[in-house]
Design a protein around this motif. Structure first.
Motif, short mmCIF file in Angstrom:
data_model
loop_
_atom_site.label_atom_id
_atom_site.label_comp_id
_atom_site.label_asym_id
_atom_site.label_seq_id
_atom_site.Cartn_x
_atom_site.Cartn_y
_atom_site.Cartn_z
N VAL A 39 31.02 21.32 43.81
CA VAL A 39 29.86 20.56 43.33
C VAL A 39 28.84 21.50 42.71
O VAL A 39 28.29 21.23 41.62
N ALA A 40 28.57 22.62 43.38
CA ALA A 40 27.59 23.58 42.85
C ALA A 40 28.07 24.18 41.53
O ALA A 40 27.26 24.46 40.64
N SER A 41 29.38 24.33 41.38
CA SER A 41 29.93 24.95 40.17
C SER A 41 29.75 24.08 38.94
O SER A 41 29.84 24.57 37.80
N LEU A 42 29.50 22.78 39.13
CA LEU A 42 29.26 21.91 37.98
C LEU A 42 28.08 22.40 37.15
O LEU A 42 28.02 22.17 35.94
N THR A 43 27.17 23.12 37.79
CA THR A 43 25.98 23.61 37.07
C THR A 43 26.29 24.81 36.18
O THR A 43 25.49 25.14 35.29
N ILE A 44 27.42 25.47 36.40
CA ILE A 44 27.76 26.64 35.59
C ILE A 44 29.04 26.42 34.78
O ILE A 44 29.48 27.33 34.08
N ASP A 45 29.62 25.24 34.88
CA ASP A 45 30.87 24.97 34.18
C ASP A 45 30.76 25.29 32.69
O ASP A 45 31.63 25.95 32.11
N ALA A 46 29.72 24.78 32.05
CA ALA A 46 29.58 24.94 30.60
C ALA A 46 29.44 26.41 30.23
O ALA A 46 30.11 26.90 29.30
N ARG A 47 28.59 27.14 30.94
CA ARG A 47 28.35 28.54 30.58
C ARG A 47 29.60 29.38 30.75
O ARG A 47 29.94 30.20 29.89
N VAL A 48 30.30 29.18 31.86
CA VAL A 48 31.50 29.99 32.10
C VAL A 48 32.59 29.67 31.08
O VAL A 48 33.22 30.57 30.51
N SER A 49 32.82 28.40 30.83
CA SER A 49 33.89 28.02 29.90
C SER A 49 33.57 28.42 28.46
O SER A 49 34.46 28.82 27.71
N GLN A 50 32.29 28.33 28.07
CA GLN A 50 31.92 28.77 26.74
C GLN A 50 32.16 30.27 26.58
O GLN A 50 32.61 30.73 25.53
N TRP A 51 31.84 31.03 27.62
CA TRP A 51 32.07 32.47 27.56
C TRP A 51 33.57 32.75 27.43
O TRP A 51 33.98 33.61 26.64
N CYS A 52 34.39 32.03 28.19
CA CYS A 52 35.84 32.25 28.15
C CYS A 52 36.42 31.87 26.79
O CYS A 52 37.43 32.42 26.36
N LYS A 53 35.77 30.93 26.10
CA LYS A 53 36.24 30.52 24.77
C LYS A 53 35.98 31.59 23.73
O LYS A 53 36.74 31.73 22.75
N THR A 54 34.91 32.34 23.90
CA THR A 54 34.49 33.29 22.86
C THR A 54 34.73 34.74 23.24
O THR A 54 34.54 35.63 22.41
N HIS A 55 35.12 35.01 24.48
CA HIS A 55 35.34 36.38 24.94
C HIS A 55 36.71 36.48 25.60
O HIS A 55 37.30 35.47 26.00
#
Length: 238
Positions: A39-55
């Protein structure tokens, strides 16, 4: 004339104090912890996945993470359990329990995937709010694999397998959990799942292990079937 002197009897060995056989450390508390972290990870889902898409991680780091995927894949699980069957005849009676544990985790994930649609990070438009990655309920698989991100089946299987193998081979418990963590890293870095998907998958793997190894009618049935003592010597498993 010799006189036989009676020798004092040796004290009879006392029975060791029985303790609970360690199976799933933390039990339901571990399941709850994984849900809370998910549940807490929902707050960082976007940031982590965006980083993985571009790095990308260095190849020397990413390569072993990619290899670890087989630990959460059906074929890889079958090969591992077959290896245990061949090399360790003493534990063959327990292989079925571990196999069903993994099957329960995978089946539960598939049922949830068919109920709750969520776009995978690789196809999600991050211009939208992360909550919009969730689609319709009772989707029944509509949208195909791209809309089956929640939760991670690979992670559920890997965590269930890690806990099952850790029960069979306590000395390797942490090694197996490291393999499961590497599977989670592989799914996230390849944008196949959000972080929260991985933690919710881990919760399902933990719950399956608790039900098959620790509590409930299935665990007790397997204990009787395998002739396992519910309580064992502390010096053997403590």
């Amino acid at each position: 004339m010799s006189i036989d002197v009676p020798q004092p009897e040796s004290p009879k060995p006392t029975n060791p104090i029985p303790v609970r056989r360690p199976r799933v450390p933390g039990g339901w508390m571990l399941v709850g912890l994984m849900v809370l972290v998910g549940v807490a990870s929902l707050t960082i889902d976007a940031r982590v996945s965006q980083w993985c898409k571009t790095h990308h991680l260095p190849s020397d780091v990413q390569a072993p993470i990619d290899w670890a995927e087989v630990f959460g894949h059906g074929t890889g699980v079958a090969i591992l359990l077959l290896t245990v069957w061949v090399l360790d005849p003493a534990r063959r009676r327990s292989i079925l329990r571990v196999a069903l544990l993994v099957l329960l985790a995978g089946t539960t994930v598939n049922l949830i995937k068919s109920t709750i649609a969520r776009a995978r990070p690789r196809v999600f438009d991050f211009e939208h709010n992360i909550w919009q990655s969730f689609g319709d309920y009772l989707s029944l698989g509509a949208g195909g694999s791209d809309c089956q991100s929640f939760p991670s089946g690979h992670v559920a299987v890997a965590v269930g397998l890690a806990l099952g193998l850790g029960w069979l081979y306590p000395r390797g418990r942490f090694l197996f959990l490291i393999f499961a963590a590497m599977v989670a890293a592989q799914r996230v870095t390849h944008c196949s799942h959000f972080c929260s998907d991985a933690f919710f998958g881990a919760a399902i793997g933990c719950a399956s292990a608790v039900l098959l190894l620790d509590v409930g009618p299935l665990a007790r049935w397997f204990d009787r079937k395998e002739d396992l003592e519910p309580r064992v010597k502390k010096d053997e498993h403590g």
